[in-house]
Write an enzyme that holds these catalytic residues in place. Sequence first.
Site, PDB file in Angstrom:
ATOM      1  N   PRO A 109      48.551  41.438  30.844  1.00  0.00           N
ATOM      2  CG  PRO A 109      48.112  42.386  28.812  1.00  0.00           C
ATOM      3  CD  PRO A 109      49.166  41.899  29.709  1.00  0.00           C
ATOM      4  CD  GLU A 110      46.524  41.257  36.643  1.00  0.00           C
ATOM      5  OE1 GLU A 110      45.585  41.203  37.467  1.00  0.00           O
ATOM      6  OE2 GLU A 110      47.686  41.523  36.988  1.00  0.00           O
ATOM      7  CE  LYS A 159      44.313  36.835  34.301  1.00  0.00           C
ATOM      8  NZ  LYS A 159      45.439  36.123  34.923  1.00  0.00           N
ATOM      9  NE  ARG A 180      52.889  34.542  38.257  1.00  0.00           N
ATOM     10  CZ  ARG A 180      51.940  35.116  37.558  1.00  0.00           C
ATOM     11  NH1 ARG A 180      50.721  34.656  37.609  1.00  0.00           N
ATOM     12  NH2 ARG A 180      52.215  36.154  36.812  1.00  0.00           N
TER      13      ARG A 180
END
Length: 287
Positions: A2-3, A60, A277
């Site tokens: 979740p962003e 966040k 990433r």
Amino acid sequence: MPELPEVETIRRDLAPALEGKAIASVRIRKPDILMDGDCPRQFASSLHGRRISSVERRGKNLLIHLASLGRMQAAVLQVQVRMTGRFAVAPDSDPGGRLLAERLKFRHVAAQFELDDGRTVLYDDVRRLGGFRLLTTEAWQAKERELGSEPLEANYTARALARDLAHGRAPIKNALLDQRRVAGVGNIYASEALHRARLDPTRACDTLDEMDMRRLHRGLRAVLSEALREAGTTLRDYRTVNGSSGKYQDRLRVYDREGERCPRCGTTIRRVLQAGRSSFFCPGCQI
DNA sequence: AAGTCCACCTGTAAGC
DNA sequence: TGCTTACAGGTGGACT
């Protein structure tokens, strides 16, 4: 997880269930979700009887504001769901939320909160990377100052984004993920915003000109607000509070689409690693 | 001192 | 079928 869009979706679902209610009891079933290594019993007793005044979001972070009670000052319960944290609220007909946990396949319930209206708030987190931190209002304010701008605020301009991202030789993708610069952007929406802005994710921040920053500003705000409208992106774990998936995954243009065609120019989408990433981008139109 | 790496965890999918 | 490896939406502390 979740962003920003996913956390904001969770906040909007939780707020009406929590605001104005008092916490009747707290059970911490996986102590390592207490981010400061707090003692579970002490954590539970610090929350006992507290009334929730509001549920907010910053970057966040979910922020559950607790009203003062007796000698206890007002406080802030900071929540980070990180990769796999999920919330659900069980009705008073399901005390302890066992039926709900069964239905939603919550197999790793880490914390549960009974409210004074009989409802139960469940927090499930397979990887236990997320968790809770109880802070004084001042301690939260100190952490809050470390966070960068809120990219969806109405007064957040292209000039402000340029100021946040301009300095340094870091790749623009990495800078977008830096919560001290802009708060709430994560791996999915960083790739998506850069695709919209036609910018190569490996470009160094200090090579971007004013027009680049304007396109990035427009692209970032567009992708975040569209994703929020669709209740976020579910690729694996993320769920809204009622257990449904987000709907934005169907509209991703590059993220998780290595080997597919770019919807803008048809070039094959590539994946590269940046700071460990994955970044997804189109080598044809992102320069 | 800014930028990068790695650990923190478990689950899943792909490769052999 | 099983075993091994890579990777997953994040973050913060330990490196260089």
